[in-house]
Design a protein around this motif. Structure first.
Motif, PDB file in Angstrom:
ATOM      1  N   ARG A   1       3.259   7.306   4.692  1.00 18.70           N
ATOM      2  CA  ARG A   1       2.054   7.685   5.416  1.00 18.70           C
ATOM      3  C   ARG A   1       2.384   7.282   7.007  1.00 18.70           C
ATOM      4  N   GLY A   2       2.216   8.066   7.874  1.00 17.52           N
ATOM      5  CA  GLY A   2       2.464   7.989   9.440  1.00 17.52           C
ATOM      6  C   GLY A   2       3.262   8.933   9.843  1.00 17.52           C
ATOM      7  N   LEU A   3       4.111   8.807  10.927  1.00 13.50           N
ATOM      8  CA  LEU A   3       4.642  10.095  11.603  1.00 13.50           C
ATOM      9  C   LEU A   3       6.291  10.192  11.142  1.00 13.50           C
TER      10      LEU A   3
ATOM     11  N   ARG B   1       3.365   0.516  21.794  1.00 16.66           N
ATOM     12  CA  ARG B   1       4.974   0.421  21.272  1.00 16.66           C
ATOM     13  C   ARG B   1       5.138  -0.689  20.803  1.00 16.66           C
TER      14      ARG B   1
ATOM     15  N   PRO C   1       0.505  14.231  17.354  1.00 19.23           N
ATOM     16  CA  PRO C   1       1.825  14.946  17.916  1.00 19.23           C
ATOM     17  C   PRO C   1       1.514  16.365  18.420  1.00 19.23           C
TER      18      PRO C   1
ATOM     19  N   ASP D   1       8.132  13.972  15.115  1.00 18.05           N
ATOM     20  CA  ASP D   1       6.728  13.703  15.805  1.00 18.05           C
ATOM     21  C   ASP D   1       6.620  12.542  16.569  1.00 18.05           C
ATOM     22  N   GLU D   2       7.242  11.458  16.268  1.00 14.35           N
ATOM     23  CA  GLU D   2       7.195  10.190  16.903  1.00 14.35           C
ATOM     24  C   GLU D   2       7.707  10.322  18.348  1.00 14.35           C
TER      25      GLU D   2
ATOM     26  N   ASN E   1       0.472   3.948  14.633  1.00 13.54           N
ATOM     27  CA  ASN E   1      -0.331   5.064  14.277  1.00 13.54           C
ATOM     28  C   ASN E   1      -1.759   4.562  13.427  1.00 13.54           C
TER      29      ASN E   1
ATOM     30  N   ILE F   1       4.034   3.552  28.288  1.00  9.31           N
ATOM     31  CA  ILE F   1       5.231   2.884  28.260  1.00  9.31           C
ATOM     32  C   ILE F   1       6.473   3.201  28.965  1.00  9.31           C
TER      33      ILE F   1
ATOM     34  N   GLU G   1      -3.193   9.921   1.606  1.00 10.12           N
ATOM     35  CA  GLU G   1      -3.381   8.323   1.708  1.00 10.12           C
ATOM     36  C   GLU G   1      -2.173   7.614   0.877  1.00 10.12           C
TER      37      GLU G   1
ATOM     38  N   LYS H   1       7.854  13.042  19.688  1.00 16.48           N
ATOM     39  CA  LYS H   1       7.131  13.614  20.948  1.00 16.48           C
ATOM     40  C   LYS H   1       5.969  12.931  21.298  1.00 16.48           C
ATOM     41  N   VAL H   2       5.482  11.865  20.534  1.00 18.79           N
ATOM     42  CA  VAL H   2       4.411  10.986  21.054  1.00 18.79           C
ATOM     43  C   VAL H   2       5.040  10.148  21.759  1.00 18.79           C
ATOM     44  N   LYS H   3       6.083   9.643  21.808  1.00 18.36           N
ATOM     45  CA  LYS H   3       6.732   8.799  22.644  1.00 18.36           C
ATOM     46  C   LYS H   3       7.011   9.539  23.969  1.00 18.36           C
TER      47      LYS H   3
ATOM     48  N   PRO I   1      -2.284   9.798  11.536  1.00 16.75           N
ATOM     49  CA  PRO I   1      -2.768  10.616  10.930  1.00 16.75           C
ATOM     50  C   PRO I   1      -4.515  10.512  10.602  1.00 16.75           C
TER      51      PRO I   1
ATOM     52  N   ARG J   1       5.312  11.637  25.304  1.00 17.81           N
ATOM     53  CA  ARG J   1       4.028  11.931  25.633  1.00 17.81           C
ATOM     54  C   ARG J   1       3.461  10.629  26.527  1.00 17.81           C
ATOM     55  N   LEU J   2       3.566   9.611  25.774  1.00 17.01           N
ATOM     56  CA  LEU J   2       3.317   7.878  26.154  1.00 17.01           C
ATOM     57  C   LEU J   2       3.902   7.863  27.304  1.00 17.01           C
ATOM     58  N   ARG J   3       5.210   8.069  27.486  1.00 15.18           N
ATOM     59  CA  ARG J   3       6.047   7.808  28.619  1.00 15.18           C
ATOM     60  C   ARG J   3       5.619   8.658  29.931  1.00 15.18           C
TER      61      ARG J   3
ATOM     62  N   VAL K   1      -7.265  15.188  -1.689  1.00 12.07           N
ATOM     63  CA  VAL K   1      -7.797  14.322  -0.538  1.00 12.07           C
ATOM     64  C   VAL K   1      -7.015  13.103  -0.424  1.00 12.07           C
ATOM     65  N   LEU K   2      -6.587  12.619  -1.786  1.00 10.19           N
ATOM     66  CA  LEU K   2      -5.900  11.299  -1.466  1.00 10.19           C
ATOM     67  C   LEU K   2      -4.599  11.137  -1.483  1.00 10.19           C
TER      68      LEU K   2
ATOM     69  N   SER L   1      -2.073   4.485  10.335  1.00  6.70           N
ATOM     70  CA  SER L   1      -1.713   3.664   9.068  1.00  6.70           C
ATOM     71  C   SER L   1      -1.363   2.112   9.441  1.00  6.70           C
TER      72      SER L   1
END
Ligand SMILES: [Zn+2]
Lengths: 75, 444
Positions: free
Chosen positions: A55-57, B66, B124, A61-62, B79, A75, A50, A64-66, B109, A68-70, A46-47, B81
């Motif tokens: 930790r993060g993208l 952003r 994502p 993946d980032e 995100n 943005i 963490e 992909k998210v960019k 996440p 979508r947000l565009r 579980v940790l 974090s």
């Protein structure tokens, strides 16, 4: 190589009925040699995300998210 | 807590819901109603997290989706974090409460919580580990089908947008119902993004005050149908919850018609703040401002568009090819602010523009803040960052269809059967006070 801190043990208290349930599971099912090992395993699982440095993208993946947000007009 | 992204007070408190929120409106008529004054900037990220951490965007260091590291031109996306402050559910968990969190942006996440969590539209994709505990994902998918995180606005296929929207909404309602009725929880926070998506795609078919209002036999009913579906679902769910459950309905900001988009970087070029290497008339309309297009040596500032504009000064010592000497930084800011606030509308009409330094807005400025935060005509006009247009005033968004902009006031309404709260309209509450407010409800 194992760091000293990683082998040192501490005690924690958990509810009796939960302990008994876990113990029964291990006795019947195996998989783990003790409740302690089961608890340590679950906590580590579980940790793990963490405490990871990244930790993060991921870059991919980032992106992909960019994208979508565009498209959404943020943005 | 039912979070309805971008729901304005006119819809929940007045008669503008198209008959959609019959049950919820009846509930809150017996409860407390607040106007929720959102943060600067009035955007989903950071607004929900301001509400759930009690910290301003400056203290969180989050000024939108952003951000830009000093000296870089490209941006990164925030995100979960990036949220370094304990949230409402982190603190509730610490007090021994079991929590459920669904769809709060940005929670991907997913983090370890004392309960369960399903992440939001910044996830994502459904192939990612988007739940806590990790094994909840399979359970949820086997009971309710694959998780839908968002829709895509297809500019000329509104029928498809409507279909996708209802498909996503149904997916979320099914999942939340499953979690809310099968899992143990003391505090459940659910944010539904479909409401915001419906507003942005269909507002001009819904709001008769929209300058381009248009009645359409199908599109005009999309927003009321979204409201109605949520209302019916909620009524059913509410009847299954313990009688003493306190209900909070909230939004992160409001919404209003978009009058148009203003090409902020083209304006900076005209004013001599931004210089390009090539002639702007050769660029295709809607061209993104790229690092290689800019003549950095002669550039003082450049901007980002969105629901608000962020302006960056090409500061020597901070930017790779900085041109503004630090000793002129303050003066440059003052001049830019003055000029930005003087921008007028397409017919020379006065606009209510505001340009703030982050230091003016927040008690503390952390993270990667812009030099100026700009609102055009009190948000009615959307700043467009793209260039190559024939005019600075675009009747529509530079990126896809968008009929709406955000507004400063959202909602916060409370229903408590035990009736310990004063009833009726209570006035305004600021976004960063929402956490404390909800904690008082929980621990009263
Ligand atoms: Zn929002």
């Amino acid at each position: 190589m194992v760091h000293k801190d990683m082998t040192e043990k501490v005690s924690i208290e958990i509810k009796r009925d939960l302990y008994d349930k876990a113990k029964k599971f291990i006795e019947e099912q195996g998989g783990f040699s003790s409740v302690e090992e089961l608890v340590e395993f679950l906590l580590e699982e579980v940790l793990s995300s963490e405490e990871s440095e990244e930790r993060g993208l991921s870059k991919e993946d980032e992106e992909k998210v960019k994208e979508r947000l565009r498209a959404l007009g943020y943005i | 807590m039912l979070g309805l992204d971008s729901l304005p007070p006119s819809v929940l408190y007045e008669d503008m819901d198209g008959g959609g929120f019959t049950y919820i409106r009846r509930l809150i008529e017996e409860g407390q109603k607040w106007l929720m004054r959102t943060c600067h900037p009035p955007i989903t990220v950071p607004a929900w997290m301001v509400m759930f951490t009690g910290k301003t965007p400056g203290e969180l260091g989050i000024y939108g989706f952003r951000h830009r590291r000093p000296g870089e031109f490209d941006y990164y996306i925030v995100n979960s974090s990036f949220i370094k402050t304990p949230t409402l559910w982190d603190d509730a968990g610490k007090k021994g409460l079991k929590v459920g969190v669904y769809g709060v942006p940005p929670t991907y996440p997913p983090r370890l919580v004392h309960g369960f969590m399903v992440t939001d539209f910044t996830t994502p994709g459904p192939d990612k580990p988007y739940t806590f505990p990790p094994w909840l994902r399979r359970e949820l998918e086997s009971r309710t089908g694959p998780t839908v995180f968002d829709i895509v606005y297809r500019s000329h296929d509104k029928d498809r947008v409507a279909r996708d929207l209802f498909h996503m909404l149904e997916n979320h309602l099914r999942q939340v119902e499953y979690l809310a009725t099968r899992k143990q929880w003391d505090l459940f926070v659910y944010v539904e993004i479909s409401v915001d998506r419906a507003h942005h795609a269909f507002w001009k078919y819904f709001d008769k005050n929209h300058p381009r209002y248009e009645y359409h036999p199908m599109y005009s009913s999309v927003i009321p149908k979204v409201y109605k579906r949520i209302d019916e679902w909620f009524e059913k769910l509410h009847r299954r919850l313990p009688k003493d459950t306190i209900i909070v309905v909230a939004s992160d900001h409001g919404v209003k018609p978009m009058k148009g988009a203003f090409t902020i970087n083209q304006w900076l070029i005209e004013q001599g703040y931004l210089k390009l290497k090539e002639d702007t008339t050769t660029l295709k309309p809607g061209t993104d401002l790229r690092r290689d297009l800019i003549d950095w040596e002669h550039t003082i500032a450049w901007a980002w568009g969105g629901y608000y504009s962020r302006v960056f000064i090409n500061l020597k010592g901070r930017e790779k090819q900085g041109a503004v000497d630090p000793k002129y930084y303050e003066e440059t800011l003052r001049q830019l602010k003055r000029d930005l606030e003087r921008i007028r509308g397409p017919n020379g009409e006065r606009w209510d523009n505001k340009a703030y330094t982050p230091q003016e807005l927040y008690p503390e400025v952390r993270g990667d803040a812009p030099d100026l935060m700009v609102y055009l005509d009190d948000l009615w006009w959307r700043p467009a960052g793209t260039i190559g247009w024939q005019t600075n005033y675009l009747p529509e968004n530079d990126r896809g269809p968008d009929d709406a902009v955000h507004d400063w006031l959202g909602v916060l309404a409370v229903y408590d059967l035990e009736d310990t709260l004063p009833k009726g309209f209570m006035g305004e509450i600021r976004a960063e006070k929402v956490k404390e407010f909800i904690e008082q409800l929980i621990y009263q």
